[in-house]
Design a protein around this motif. Structure first.
Motif, PDB file in Angstrom:
ATOM      1  N   ALA A 210      34.498  29.119   3.938  1.00  0.00           N
ATOM      2  CA  ALA A 210      35.505  29.617   2.993  1.00  0.00           C
ATOM      3  C   ALA A 210      35.516  31.140   2.948  1.00  0.00           C
ATOM      4  N   ARG A 211      34.347  31.768   3.201  1.00  0.00           N
ATOM      5  CA  ARG A 211      34.251  33.232   3.152  1.00  0.00           C
ATOM      6  C   ARG A 211      34.462  33.885   4.512  1.00  0.00           C
ATOM      7  N   GLY A 212      34.727  33.083   5.540  1.00  0.00           N
ATOM      8  CA  GLY A 212      35.004  33.647   6.850  1.00  0.00           C
ATOM      9  C   GLY A 212      33.773  34.060   7.632  1.00  0.00           C
ATOM     10  N   VAL A 213      32.581  33.677   7.169  1.00  0.00           N
ATOM     11  CA  VAL A 213      31.352  33.989   7.905  1.00  0.00           C
ATOM     12  C   VAL A 213      31.216  33.063   9.107  1.00  0.00           C
ATOM     13  N   VAL A 214      31.571  31.801   8.906  1.00  0.00           N
ATOM     14  CA  VAL A 214      31.603  30.812   9.983  1.00  0.00           C
ATOM     15  C   VAL A 214      33.068  30.435  10.200  1.00  0.00           C
ATOM     16  N   THR A 215      33.550  30.579  11.418  1.00  0.00           N
ATOM     17  CA  THR A 215      34.963  30.297  11.710  1.00  0.00           C
ATOM     18  C   THR A 215      35.085  29.511  13.026  1.00  0.00           C
ATOM     19  N   PRO A 216      36.142  28.707  13.158  1.00  0.00           N
ATOM     20  CA  PRO A 216      37.187  28.427  12.166  1.00  0.00           C
ATOM     21  C   PRO A 216      36.714  27.412  11.131  1.00  0.00           C
ATOM     22  N   ARG A 217      37.524  27.232  10.092  1.00  0.00           N
ATOM     23  CA  ARG A 217      37.186  26.226   9.081  1.00  0.00           C
ATOM     24  C   ARG A 217      37.415  24.840   9.666  1.00  0.00           C
ATOM     25  N   GLU A 218      36.459  23.972   9.449  1.00  0.00           N
ATOM     26  CA  GLU A 218      36.598  22.586   9.876  1.00  0.00           C
ATOM     27  C   GLU A 218      35.861  21.707   8.883  1.00  0.00           C
ATOM     28  N   PRO A 219      36.212  20.442   8.793  1.00  0.00           N
ATOM     29  CA  PRO A 219      35.593  19.589   7.775  1.00  0.00           C
ATOM     30  C   PRO A 219      34.115  19.313   8.060  1.00  0.00           C
ATOM     31  N   VAL A 220      33.339  19.303   6.980  1.00  0.00           N
ATOM     32  CA  VAL A 220      31.961  18.818   7.043  1.00  0.00           C
ATOM     33  C   VAL A 220      31.964  17.534   6.229  1.00  0.00           C
ATOM     34  N   PHE A 221      31.829  16.404   6.891  1.00  0.00           N
ATOM     35  CA  PHE A 221      32.068  15.117   6.248  1.00  0.00           C
ATOM     36  C   PHE A 221      30.988  14.767   5.235  1.00  0.00           C
ATOM     37  N   ALA A 222      31.415  14.131   4.148  1.00  0.00           N
ATOM     38  CA  ALA A 222      30.462  13.599   3.178  1.00  0.00           C
ATOM     39  C   ALA A 222      29.607  12.536   3.864  1.00  0.00           C
ATOM     40  N   LEU A 223      28.400  12.363   3.371  1.00  0.00           N
ATOM     41  CA  LEU A 223      27.475  11.439   4.013  1.00  0.00           C
ATOM     42  C   LEU A 223      28.018  10.012   4.010  1.00  0.00           C
TER      43      LEU A 223
END
Length: 421
Positions: A325-338
């Protein structure tokens, strides 16, 4: 029976609207929702299309302990809590030791709800219903007091004890609970304070003066709780210091004044818990060292241990989402719930690859019994020491694993240093 869902609305500091008007704005906005996900938060970006709402509201959070899945909006009773965040920070109470003239801090006093603790409750993740149980306990305690239940017939003290190893979030949970109560109980208590007392500091030196210092400290607390419309949450950290001081005095290692100091603190806590607007929250890092006389006073005693694999995954998942969300890791992609990964039986696929790698890191961290505090530090270490300059999610999770391995190696080296020859 219609289910209830608590809606916490952060009103902007500069907003001059009354709470009823803000409630009407939010209610009108939510009419358009078909379903609501408990735990969901709406920020400024989500309110961008509603200028009047955005003018007065900073954030909307749907938080309820009874729902784990989406609820139908028309079949749910929404309970609104409108509040502003206090941004002044803590006021430190200072005292002077009469024998040495030295000044020292005895307590930090926070006006709640505080900007400092905003979002803390949501960030704490446990496998058990620890958070939910503590809220229910306190709400029930105040309900009994309001209804005039005779405490000689049914005993309750409004004392909570959280114990377990360091770094597991005990103090954070106490702070978050005080913040949560200041929001939920605002109709009953329009004002709220969190008073943090460090028991270790009270008993670490100046034993001859400890009893007097404790008496003076609680005189200050009496001034605070004298206001019946103010909720006073008193946090006593490292309460095992009571037992240490008592045993040291009995063994002759410390003067008998320390026994009097311990007894003075217990007596003052007894007086404080009789106040209908006071709650005592305590923590201990050493479960076996807690003073028996104090343990007997606690209504609810819960152990807080290192995160399990499930909890570790949710913590790291939240960290990754924040960095994207802060642009430190890009691009944004989903991290699925367990639960999504479990539903797919952890099957390998391109969209789930980053999430599956994160699950492997979480399992390794849980197996090594890494504390929640250390777990939340890993993303920073991963970015600083192990990640490439341009970092997508799979590369960052690889860096997270490297950071975990380095952390465990450093911890092992420290253990080797501390082993006597």
């Amino acid at each position: 029976m219609i289910a209830a869902l608590h809606v916490e609305v952060v009103q902007r500091i500069q907003s001059r609207a009354n709470k009823d008007h803000v409630k009407e704005l939010v209610s009108s906005f939510l009419v358009n929702f078909v379903s609501i996900s408990p735990g969901m938060t709406l920020t400024e970006n989500d309110l961008a299309d509603n200028d009047e709402l955005k003018e007065h509201v900073q954030q909307i959070t749907f938080c309820d302990i009874e729902h784990e899945t989406e609820v139908v909006a028309t079949e749910t009773e929404l309970i609104y809590h409108i509040y502003k965040l206090n941004s002044f920070g803590a006021e430190t109470d200072m005292m002077t030791d009469a024998s040495t003239g030295e000044e020292f801090a005895t307590a930090d006093v926070w006006a709640l709800p505080s900007q400092e603790f905003h979002g803390l409750w949501e960030s704490l993740i446990y496998d058990t219903k620890l958070k939910e149980d503590t809220v229910r306990f306190v709400e029930t305690a105040f309900e009994f007091a309001d209804r005039g239940v005779d405490s000689n017939v049914i005993g309750w003290n409004r004392v909570v004890l959280l114990h377990g190893p360091p770094g597991t979030g005990k103090t954070s949970l106490c702070r978050a609970l005080a913040q949560k109560l200041s929001i939920r109980l605002a109709d009953r208590f329009p004002r709220a304070r969190l008073i943090e007392i460090n028991a270790h500091g009270l008993f670490s030196k100046w034993f001859a003066e400890s009893g007097k210092l404790i008496a003076r400290l609680f005189e200050r607390l009496e001034e605070i709780v004298a206001d019946p419309r103010l909720l006073a949450c008193v946090l006593v950290d490292e309460v095992e210091s009571l037992a240490h001081a008592r045993r040291a005095a009995l063994s002759g290692l410390e003067p008998s004044d320390s026994i009097r100091a311990v007894n003075a603190l217990l007596t003052q806590l007894d007086r404080l818990r009789r106040r209908p607007n006071a709650l005592v929250l305590t923590t201990s890092n050493v479960t076996g060292a807690i003073d028996v006389a104090f343990v007997d006073r606690a209504d609810i005693k819960r152990r807080v241990g290192p995160p399990s694999a499930r909890a570790a995954y949710e913590i790291l998942r939240g960290c990754c989402s924040e960095l994207m969300a802060r642009g430190v890791v890009t691009p944004r992609e989903p991290v699925f719930a367990l639960r999504v990964l479990e539903g797919a039986r952890f099957a390998d696929s391109e969209p789930a690859r980053g999430s599956l790698a994160l699950w492997a890191v979480a399992r390794a961290a849980a197996g090594a019994r890494v504390s929640g505090r250390a777990l939340r530090r890993l993303p920073f270490l991963a970015r600083a020491l192990h990640a490439p300059p341009a970092c997508d999610l799979p590369a960052f999770v690889t860096a997270l694993r490297a950071a975990l391995d380095a952390y465990l190696a450093d911890a092992a080296d420290l253990d080797d240093v501390n082993v006597p020859d």
